[in-house]
Write a protein that holds these residues in place. Structure first.
Motif, short mmCIF file in Angstrom:
data_model
loop_
_atom_site.label_atom_id
_atom_site.label_comp_id
_atom_site.label_asym_id
_atom_site.label_seq_id
_atom_site.Cartn_x
_atom_site.Cartn_y
_atom_site.Cartn_z
N ILE A 3 32.54 10.02 -40.82
CA ILE A 3 32.87 10.64 -42.11
C ILE A 3 31.67 10.57 -43.04
N VAL A 28 40.36 14.48 -35.83
CA VAL A 28 40.31 14.68 -37.28
C VAL A 28 39.18 15.65 -37.61
N SER A 53 35.64 6.59 -51.36
CA SER A 53 36.54 7.73 -51.18
C SER A 53 37.97 7.23 -51.33
N CYS A 60 36.49 15.10 -50.00
CA CYS A 60 36.55 15.60 -48.63
C CYS A 60 38.00 15.81 -48.23
N LEU A 109 40.51 15.67 -44.98
CA LEU A 109 40.70 15.19 -43.61
C LEU A 109 41.94 15.86 -43.05
N VAL A 164 36.84 16.78 -40.58
CA VAL A 164 36.36 16.34 -41.89
C VAL A 164 35.62 17.50 -42.55
#
Length: 233
Positions: A81, A115, A53, A129, A131, A117
């Motif tokens: 994640i 956070v 990522s 994704c 965040l 996700v």
């Protein structure tokens, strides 16, 4: 959570009405801050081939761009994640003072307390994704907020993907898509030529043509781009 006088569906349609793909993505992000009480959002790409990522950009709610750190991680090393991406489901992660499932270097640098996700999907495949941190809403609203944020990005990026897939489908011929499918399952040029009933020269020509249209430098990149665009699975 702010409520607009129009439905979220119509709101998203208005965001994606005109402009380049980059313009549309920027409007999706700006629209999110209108609807949801967060202070920062970061958009990451994701490769289902190597689990990497990579940060594309980060924005504050006021529209200012954060300094672009070169963040590139194998998300298998960041369990919460990875689980969100694996399950294709949004997840809200709370960061406690004495323990965090997130890497300490990011918790400290970005002063993270929580956070959200949200995996970004094309069809059944996760290609990125979002965040999101700095939640400023009520704790009692958190569960419905997670679902609403997931729905927002789901609808927005589905519409964006449909636009891009239609465009991409016209760019690549059926044979060019077929050679990419053959490459993705590991066939050599000789083997795919035999499978498709064409010469090795013709197979190489299709591969080169597909790579040129996808604007990539090597075959692995071509496979990844075709997967992200939903042309192959």
């Amino acid at each position: 959570m702010k409520v607009l006088p129009v439905s979220a569906e119509r709101f998203i349609d208005s965001l994606l009405d005109t402009g380049s793909t980059e313009d549309k993505i920027n409007r999706i992000v700006e629209g999110f801050f209108i609807l949801f009480p967060f202070s920062r959002l970061s958009l990451f790409s994701y490769s289902p081939i190597n689990f990497i990522s990579e940060l594309i950009f980060s924005l504050h709610a006021d529209g200012s761009m954060l300094n672009q750190d070169a963040i590139r991680e194998d998300i298998r090393t960041i369990q919460p994640i990875y689980e969100a991406v694996l399950n294709k489901k949004a997840r809200y992660i709370t960061v406690s003072e004495d323990h965090s499932e997130l890497p300490a270097k990011y918790v400290k640098k970005y002063k993270l307390s929580s956070v959200l996700v949200v995996p970004i999907k094309t069809g059944a495949m996760v290609i990125g994704c979002v965040l999101i941190d700095g939640y400023k809403g009520e704790e009692s609203d958190k569960e419905s907020m997670v679902q609403s944020a997931e729905n927002y990005f789901g609808r927005a990026f589905i519409k964006l993907s449909l636009f891009d897939d239609k465009h991409m489908g016209h760019k690549l011929s059926p044979r060019e898509i077929e050679v990419l499918e053959q490459l993705s399952i590991g066939w050599s040029t000789k083997e795919m030529a035999m499978n498709m009933g064409i010469s090795e020269f013709t197979a190489r020509d299709y591969i080169a043509s597909a790579m040129k249209k996808l604007n990539v430098k090597h075959r692995a990149q071509a496979i990844g781009e075709a997967i992200r665009s939903g042309l192959i699975s």
